[in-house]
Design an enzyme around this catalytic site. Structure first.
Site, mmCIF file in Angstrom:
data_model
loop_
_atom_site.group_PDB
_atom_site.id
_atom_site.type_symbol
_atom_site.label_atom_id
_atom_site.label_comp_id
_atom_site.label_asym_id
_atom_site.label_seq_id
_atom_site.Cartn_x
_atom_site.Cartn_y
_atom_site.Cartn_z
ATOM 1 N N SER A 51 0.829 -1.209 0.000
ATOM 2 C CA SER A 51 0.000 0.000 0.000
ATOM 3 C C SER A 51 0.866 1.264 0.000
ATOM 4 O O SER A 51 0.379 2.342 -0.340
ATOM 5 C CB SER A 51 -0.917 -0.007 1.218
ATOM 6 O OG SER A 51 -0.146 -0.033 2.407
ATOM 7 N N HIS A 52 2.130 1.154 0.413
ATOM 8 C CA HIS A 52 3.006 2.314 0.420
ATOM 9 C C HIS A 52 4.262 2.075 -0.402
ATOM 10 O O HIS A 52 5.289 2.673 -0.159
ATOM 11 C CB HIS A 52 3.392 2.710 1.853
ATOM 12 C CG HIS A 52 2.279 3.373 2.589
ATOM 13 N ND1 HIS A 52 1.331 2.673 3.289
ATOM 14 C CD2 HIS A 52 1.935 4.674 2.711
ATOM 15 C CE1 HIS A 52 0.464 3.514 3.829
ATOM 16 N NE2 HIS A 52 0.800 4.727 3.504
ATOM 17 N N PHE A 125 3.085 12.074 1.613
ATOM 18 C CA PHE A 125 3.081 11.114 0.537
ATOM 19 C C PHE A 125 3.248 9.673 0.983
ATOM 20 O O PHE A 125 2.926 8.750 0.248
ATOM 21 C CB PHE A 125 4.250 11.472 -0.383
ATOM 22 C CG PHE A 125 4.243 10.710 -1.646
ATOM 23 C CD1 PHE A 125 3.429 11.103 -2.688
ATOM 24 C CD2 PHE A 125 4.996 9.565 -1.782
ATOM 25 C CE1 PHE A 125 3.380 10.376 -3.855
ATOM 26 C CE2 PHE A 125 4.951 8.834 -2.952
ATOM 27 C CZ PHE A 125 4.142 9.233 -3.990
ATOM 28 N N ARG A 190 -7.180 3.364 5.118
ATOM 29 C CA ARG A 190 -7.911 3.830 3.940
ATOM 30 C C ARG A 190 -7.609 2.938 2.736
ATOM 31 O O ARG A 190 -8.491 2.621 1.941
ATOM 32 C CB ARG A 190 -7.526 5.288 3.635
ATOM 33 C CG ARG A 190 -8.364 5.925 2.542
ATOM 34 C CD ARG A 190 -9.764 6.197 3.018
ATOM 35 N NE ARG A 190 -10.642 6.667 1.949
ATOM 36 C CZ ARG A 190 -11.931 6.934 2.119
ATOM 37 N NH1 ARG A 190 -12.498 6.767 3.303
ATOM 38 N NH2 ARG A 190 -12.658 7.351 1.126
ATOM 39 N N ASP A 192 -6.892 -0.209 2.765
ATOM 40 C CA ASP A 192 -7.601 -1.487 2.887
ATOM 41 C C ASP A 192 -9.077 -1.315 2.542
ATOM 42 O O ASP A 192 -9.686 -2.211 1.947
ATOM 43 C CB ASP A 192 -7.448 -2.046 4.303
ATOM 44 C CG ASP A 192 -6.049 -2.583 4.547
ATOM 45 O OD1 ASP A 192 -5.357 -2.916 3.560
ATOM 46 O OD2 ASP A 192 -5.642 -2.668 5.715
ATOM 47 N N LYS A 234 -10.691 5.432 23.070
ATOM 48 C CA LYS A 234 -9.241 5.666 23.230
ATOM 49 C C LYS A 234 -8.601 6.001 21.878
ATOM 50 O O LYS A 234 -7.807 6.940 21.773
ATOM 51 C CB LYS A 234 -8.568 4.447 23.869
ATOM 52 C CG LYS A 234 -9.034 4.184 25.297
ATOM 53 C CD LYS A 234 -8.334 2.979 25.932
ATOM 54 C CE LYS A 234 -8.869 2.742 27.350
ATOM 55 N NZ LYS A 234 -8.209 1.593 28.017
ATOM 56 N N LEU A 309 6.840 -8.696 17.386
ATOM 57 C CA LEU A 309 7.062 -7.251 17.419
ATOM 58 C C LEU A 309 6.529 -6.667 16.107
ATOM 59 O O LEU A 309 6.569 -7.333 15.063
ATOM 60 C CB LEU A 309 8.553 -6.934 17.566
ATOM 61 C CG LEU A 309 9.211 -7.426 18.852
ATOM 62 C CD1 LEU A 309 10.692 -7.026 18.865
ATOM 63 C CD2 LEU A 309 8.508 -6.871 20.089
ATOM 64 N N ARG A 313 7.354 -8.518 9.840
ATOM 65 C CA ARG A 313 7.077 -9.006 8.497
ATOM 66 C C ARG A 313 7.779 -8.140 7.446
ATOM 67 O O ARG A 313 8.315 -8.644 6.467
ATOM 68 C CB ARG A 313 5.566 -9.018 8.259
ATOM 69 C CG ARG A 313 5.162 -9.819 7.052
ATOM 70 C CD ARG A 313 3.679 -10.148 7.064
ATOM 71 N NE ARG A 313 2.859 -8.975 7.298
ATOM 72 C CZ ARG A 313 1.527 -8.998 7.305
ATOM 73 N NH1 ARG A 313 0.893 -10.131 7.106
ATOM 74 N NH2 ARG A 313 0.841 -7.910 7.519
ATOM 75 N N ARG A 314 7.805 -6.832 7.710
ATOM 76 C CA ARG A 314 8.528 -5.937 6.789
ATOM 77 C C ARG A 314 10.005 -6.288 6.732
ATOM 78 O O ARG A 314 10.626 -6.315 5.666
ATOM 79 C CB ARG A 314 8.375 -4.483 7.229
ATOM 80 C CG ARG A 314 7.126 -3.788 6.768
ATOM 81 C CD ARG A 314 7.277 -2.264 6.812
ATOM 82 N NE ARG A 314 7.641 -1.743 8.104
ATOM 83 C CZ ARG A 314 8.827 -1.244 8.410
ATOM 84 N NH1 ARG A 314 9.777 -1.185 7.503
ATOM 85 N NH2 ARG A 314 9.069 -0.784 9.623
#
Lengths: 341, 341
Positions: A51-52, A125, A190, A192, A234, A309, A313-314
């Site tokens: 997504s980015h 961006f 957004r 997703d 919250k 943590l 995955r990244r």
């Protein structure tokens, strides 16, 4: 959403950087803007953060078509005052402005123990985690937040006031991978929501409201209505804080105001951005290595019970990309190339 | 949990302050400690914040009986370095240390735009909102966090690593009532868990885990197991940030470490505390009144759709207390008086 399949190709980091640069300059961006944006989207694609990642080149093109963003804007670095460094992005994209502001932010943080980088009048961006990692890479902790467009209703309400208002935090760790989280204060990102809309699949329960204020799992109806915040009141409180700190405090637009400015053009939001940095060596003093080791013990206590943590995955995708190249969906590759026509 | 009923009495703020002072000094606290603590618990009772009101005098007594807290400790204010003011509470309660550190924090924040107050080695005693309001009362924004005891499991885990790790934020508004939120990053406050345990009522679904790692609504079982964070992995990430920022960054204990120090004595946690302050006049500049008015417009957009701002119930109770006196449960009043025996 990893796409390492036959409908993807593998591309080297250098080649993807070159391609992004070529397309972004073709879209009319100055070389400095194009390079800074390319670095960010390549980092996203490298980390399998679809997504980015390279997908954002298409978003940039869409925003450029609105005519609102200044493709040649020179970020105006103002003299640091106290702990505050300020860059006026002058209605350009944010990544170059961030790169301009980072060195004085780091210097101030080392000198005073903490510092703030305010970016005004930018089209923000990117994901926040690359920004956070620029600071953890300097041995600093960082807290970053930004508003967006008013798509998200407050807890107990039904109409959009907040943006997806992400908050990101980073903590320097020994080795290549810092502790980093980066999440929207909305119940769903957004991007997703858009994926569900395009795929025609229902949203999870509880993340959205239709234009009549009723709970809905229809992504098209929620796009007309509002998303909810995560974690009830919250999350709503945190979203408010992001508006105040990365909006009004820094003299820039809140999410309702930036949405009004866009006036339905469908471009990215134009607003401000707040980066806070903290120097552990100044806070913890000469015993910092021992205290950093205690943080590692806490991370071990989390992982030792099978919990993860954030960003793991990244980082795994990053390691894989370093070995085999960056995976890029063929369809996205074609769409990016089509921008050169 | 308002107790304005026949089982409550009404007491003036001055009388409750006197009573609290008398009891706290009787428990062995020095006059400065007793006064600072009394001010905080009176403010809590005034705001009908039962869990952080006069009830905390009983908690103080319990902690004092552990023998761990130094009742005469003099907070040691260190010379401000850059943006960082540091007070060593020397194993005393936190409120006096906070009062000692506040003036230099405010001065630094006005000078540099932002500042940090680090309190080390304190028994943190209070809700965070009174601290936040001390700063909004000076026209500053504030972000405050503190660890506690390791009662809360990370998302995806089953064993306690985090404290209830509250985060509080304040924003100065025109008029007497600032925008303030103050919430635990746990799914339920520790005090509410205790209330369920004493009342024998089940917990809501999803807030706790028993000692075998299974979801449970039995408060006694969850007290032996762990609470969950609010908001899943996002709340878990925020709880981690609190450990890092208000623990390791400032060279003080995390929640697992402070729990180990307590060694089952059942006292309050002893650890550090982080207060960040921001001067809107330095961030927003001379146009601050206009930007503050835009924040008011956002609050109006929230309230105009029937949603509430955090702390509204406290402020209503405060207004009522100003009219008729502070409501105090008779049973609690008796228990406090019994401490004088």
């Amino acid at each position: 959403m990893d796409q390492r399949q036959e409908d993807s190709l593998l591309i080297s980091e250098a080649d993807l950087q070159r391609l992004a640069l070529q397309v972004l300059q073709h879209l009319g961006l100055s070389p400095d803007h194009a390079q800074a944006i390319a670095r960010i989207v390549v980092a996203g694609q490298r980390d399998a953060c679809q997504s980015h990642g390279a997908y954002r080149i298409l978003s940039a093109a869409q925003t450029i078509r609105t005519g609102l963003v200044d493709l040649q804007a020179r970020p105006l670095l103002q003299p640091t005052q106290g702990a505050i460094t300020r860059v006026d992005a002058q209605r350009g994209f944010s990544p170059w402005a961030l790169e301009v502001g980072l060195p004085p932010l780091v210097a101030t943080t080392r000198q005073l123990g903490m510092g703030a980088l305010v970016i005004n009048h930018c089209f923000h961006f990117t994901a926040l985690w690359p920004e956070v990692e620029m600071l953890t890479g300097q041995g600093l902790a960082a807290l970053v937040m930004t508003p967006s467009h008013a798509w998200v209703a407050p807890a107990g309400g039904t109409k959009g006031v907040f943006g997806t208002n992400p908050i990101a935090f980073g903590w320097p760790r020994p080795g290549p991978y810092p502790y980093v989280f980066d999440f929207a204060t909305s119940a769903i990102a957004r991007g997703d929501l858009d994926l569900h809309r395009r795929a025609g699949t229902p949203l999870p329960e509880g993340v959205g409201i239709d234009a009549q204020g009723q709970p809905s799992t229809d992504p098209a109806a929620v796009a007309q209505g509002a998303m909810r915040t995560f974690g009830g009141h919250k999350g709503s409180a945190l979203a408010t804080m992001v508006e105040l700190m990365a909006g009004m405090l820094i003299g820039d637009l809140g999410s309702q105001e930036s949405m009004a400015l866009d006036a339905g053009a469908g471009g990215m939001p134009c607003h401000g951005h707040l980066v806070l940095a903290f120097d552990p060596q100044r806070f913890a003093g000469e015993d910092w290595p021992a205290h950093q080791a205690r943080a590692e013990a806490m991370f071990a206590a989390i992982k030792g019970q099978g919990a993860r943590l954030p960003s793991e995955r990244r980082y795994a995708a990053r390691a894989l990309s370093a070995q085999q190249g960056i995976s890029l969906p063929r369809k996205l590759h074609d769409e990016i190339l089509a921008l050169l026509d």
